[in-house]
Design a protein around this motif. Structure first.
Motif, PDB file in Angstrom:
ATOM      1  N   TYR A   1      33.642  38.530  36.879  1.00  0.00           N
ATOM      2  CA  TYR A   1      34.053  38.750  38.261  1.00  0.00           C
ATOM      3  C   TYR A   1      33.829  40.217  38.605  1.00  0.00           C
ATOM      4  O   TYR A   1      34.293  41.114  37.892  1.00  0.00           O
ATOM      5  N   GLN A   2      33.118  40.445  39.706  1.00  0.00           N
ATOM      6  CA  GLN A   2      32.786  41.812  40.099  1.00  0.00           C
ATOM      7  C   GLN A   2      32.906  41.941  41.604  1.00  0.00           C
ATOM      8  O   GLN A   2      32.254  41.224  42.358  1.00  0.00           O
ATOM      9  N   ASP A   3      33.786  42.876  42.010  1.00  0.00           N
ATOM     10  CA  ASP A   3      33.981  43.146  43.435  1.00  0.00           C
ATOM     11  C   ASP A   3      34.423  44.600  43.548  1.00  0.00           C
ATOM     12  O   ASP A   3      35.568  44.943  43.243  1.00  0.00           O
ATOM     13  N   PHE A   4      33.516  45.465  43.950  1.00  0.00           N
ATOM     14  CA  PHE A   4      33.815  46.898  44.005  1.00  0.00           C
ATOM     15  C   PHE A   4      34.925  47.204  45.011  1.00  0.00           C
ATOM     16  O   PHE A   4      35.809  48.020  44.740  1.00  0.00           O
ATOM     17  N   SER A   5      34.907  46.568  46.155  1.00  0.00           N
ATOM     18  CA  SER A   5      35.900  46.885  47.182  1.00  0.00           C
ATOM     19  C   SER A   5      37.294  46.406  46.811  1.00  0.00           C
ATOM     20  O   SER A   5      38.291  46.998  47.242  1.00  0.00           O
ATOM     21  N   ALA A   6      37.401  45.334  46.015  1.00  0.00           N
ATOM     22  CA  ALA A   6      38.714  44.791  45.647  1.00  0.00           C
ATOM     23  C   ALA A   6      39.261  45.390  44.359  1.00  0.00           C
ATOM     24  O   ALA A   6      40.479  45.556  44.225  1.00  0.00           O
ATOM     25  N   ASP A   7      38.397  45.701  43.396  1.00  0.00           N
ATOM     26  CA  ASP A   7      38.852  46.160  42.077  1.00  0.00           C
ATOM     27  C   ASP A   7      38.849  47.670  41.909  1.00  0.00           C
ATOM     28  O   ASP A   7      39.722  48.215  41.231  1.00  0.00           O
ATOM     29  N   ILE A   8      37.873  48.343  42.485  1.00  0.00           N
ATOM     30  CA  ILE A   8      37.684  49.766  42.226  1.00  0.00           C
ATOM     31  C   ILE A   8      38.302  50.582  43.354  1.00  0.00           C
ATOM     32  O   ILE A   8      38.095  50.269  44.540  1.00  0.00           O
ATOM     33  N   PRO A   9      39.077  51.627  43.035  1.00  0.00           N
ATOM     34  CA  PRO A   9      39.604  52.508  44.098  1.00  0.00           C
ATOM     35  C   PRO A   9      38.477  53.168  44.877  1.00  0.00           C
ATOM     36  O   PRO A   9      37.347  53.310  44.403  1.00  0.00           O
ATOM     37  N   ALA A  10      38.794  53.576  46.080  1.00  0.00           N
ATOM     38  CA  ALA A  10      37.766  54.119  46.977  1.00  0.00           C
ATOM     39  C   ALA A  10      37.133  55.391  46.419  1.00  0.00           C
ATOM     40  O   ALA A  10      35.937  55.643  46.647  1.00  0.00           O
ATOM     41  N   ASP A  11      37.894  56.186  45.668  1.00  0.00           N
ATOM     42  CA  ASP A  11      37.346  57.431  45.126  1.00  0.00           C
ATOM     43  C   ASP A  11      36.316  57.194  44.036  1.00  0.00           C
ATOM     44  O   ASP A  11      35.489  58.074  43.762  1.00  0.00           O
TER      45      ASP A  11
END
Length: 360
Positions: A162-172
């Motif tokens: 499962y990969q979702d940059f906007s949901a898993d990774i902080p904006a910084d």
């Protein structure tokens, strides 16, 4: 002037003296009385109810005679004689303590270990059940289905991650994480181009079959390994701020940079279309040499980008407050909560208990 007779004078004097003495006695009687006492003296014990009770109890006490025959019979009927023990009394005997044998101690130890093992297995089963319940509840509330690699629905192979940059990774950290993902894609394309370049080299020089075979191996091996060994750890590190994942990424990514340098050099016989292999082919086939030089430039670009991104990740790592001690704690917690490790530890403890029992 007529004189009073002597008898009358004496009587008058006696009468006056008597009057004075009566008045004095009356005055003394007034001084002897207590002015603070009620004029009527009332005795509370003269109440009819009190006098009746006192007279009744007094009469009862007068009639009771403890030495009469009737009272003795009554007392004898009420008295219970003490019972004597049936048999003769036995002397007290002090029980001596018996020390257990080594076999009994070993059996008790084994029983204790087996009981502890059963308790641990029961607790582990409860934890696993609760974990499954939590996972099922989480899946029902917020389902996170694997979406990578993006495969068609008709394909029998389903996505593995499962990969979702906007949901898993902080904006910084989204920008640097996406750049590492693009680097992995460039890495895969470069290995594919290296395979094609070695194939072209093999077509003009049949003795380069080893290079072509190794290029296939590098493409099949390094493409998924790079994704699993350094890209997924840095994705997890940015997602959960894990110090252990950061250390895994640094170690493996440094090795990846070293491999990029070796591939860019291009030692003949190693399955890499690097600069040495490309320059050696200039005197043979110019078109193949140009293809190999393009692949060498890609390897060089991967090495430079890797160094740049490694520096960027390290600067972000220093800002997160991660440390080696924290990474050790996360590793220890992960090992202790691992189901496989718990089963292995329980099996080792059971084997040791059986060995100790058989030895005794």
């Amino acid at each position: 002037m007529r004189r009073a007779p002597p008898g009358s004078v004496g009587a008058a004097a006696a009468a006056g003296a008597g009057a004075r003495s009566g008045a004095g006695s009356a005055a003394m009687a007034g001084f002897d009385t207590n002015p603070f006492v009620d004029p009527v003296d009332v005795n509370p014990f003269q109440d009819p109810s009190v006098t009746q009770l006192t007279s009744t109890s007094q009469s009862g006490l007068d009639e009771f005679n403890p030495f009469s025959e009737s009272s003795q019979l009554t007392n004898a009927a009420r008295t219970t004689p003490a019972t004597q023990p049936a048999g003769p009394s036995q002397p007290a005997v002090l029980q001596t303590s018996v020390e257990p044998t080594p076999q009994a101690v070993a059996a008790a130890a084994q029983a204790g270990l087996l009981q502890q093992q059963a308790e641990l297995e029961r607790k582990a089963a409860e934890l696993e059940k609760k974990e499954r319940e939590l996972q099922s509840n989480a899946a029902s509330i917020n389902p996170r289905q694997n979406n990578w690699p993006p495969l068609p629905r008709r394909c029998p192979i389903k996505p593995c991650f499962y990969q979702d940059f906007s949901a898993d990774i902080p904006a910084d950290y989204q920008r640097i994480c996406k750049m590492l993902y693009y680097l992995w894609m460039l890495h895969s394309v470069t290995l594919l181009l290296n395979l094609l370049a070695c194939l072209a080299w093999f077509t003009v020089q049949t003795e380069r079959g080893v290079d072509f075979g190794l290029s296939i191996l590098w493409f099949v091996l390094f493409t998924p390994c790079a994704f699993l060994c350094w890209y997924r750890p840095i994705y997890k590190a940015f997602r959960s701020d894990s110090s252990f994942s950061f250390f895994v990424f640094f170690f493996i990514f440094f090795c990846q940079i070293a491999i990029y340098v070796i591939q860019a050099v291009g030692i003949p016989g190693w399955g890499d279309s690097g600069w040495i292999a490309a320059l050696s082919e200039l005197h043979g086939n110019l078109a193949v040499a140009i293809i190999m030089m393009v692949v060498a430039a890609f390897f060089t670009l991967c090495a430079v980008l890797s160094l740049f991104l490694l520096k960027q990740v390290h600067s972000l790592y220093r800002r997160t407050g991660a440390s080696f001690q924290r990474a050790q704690e996360e590793f220890s917690q992960g090992i202790l909560t691992n189901r496989s490790f718990q089963n292995a530890a329980a099996g080792a403890a059971s084997s040791a208990a059986h060995g100790a029992f058989r030895g005794n």
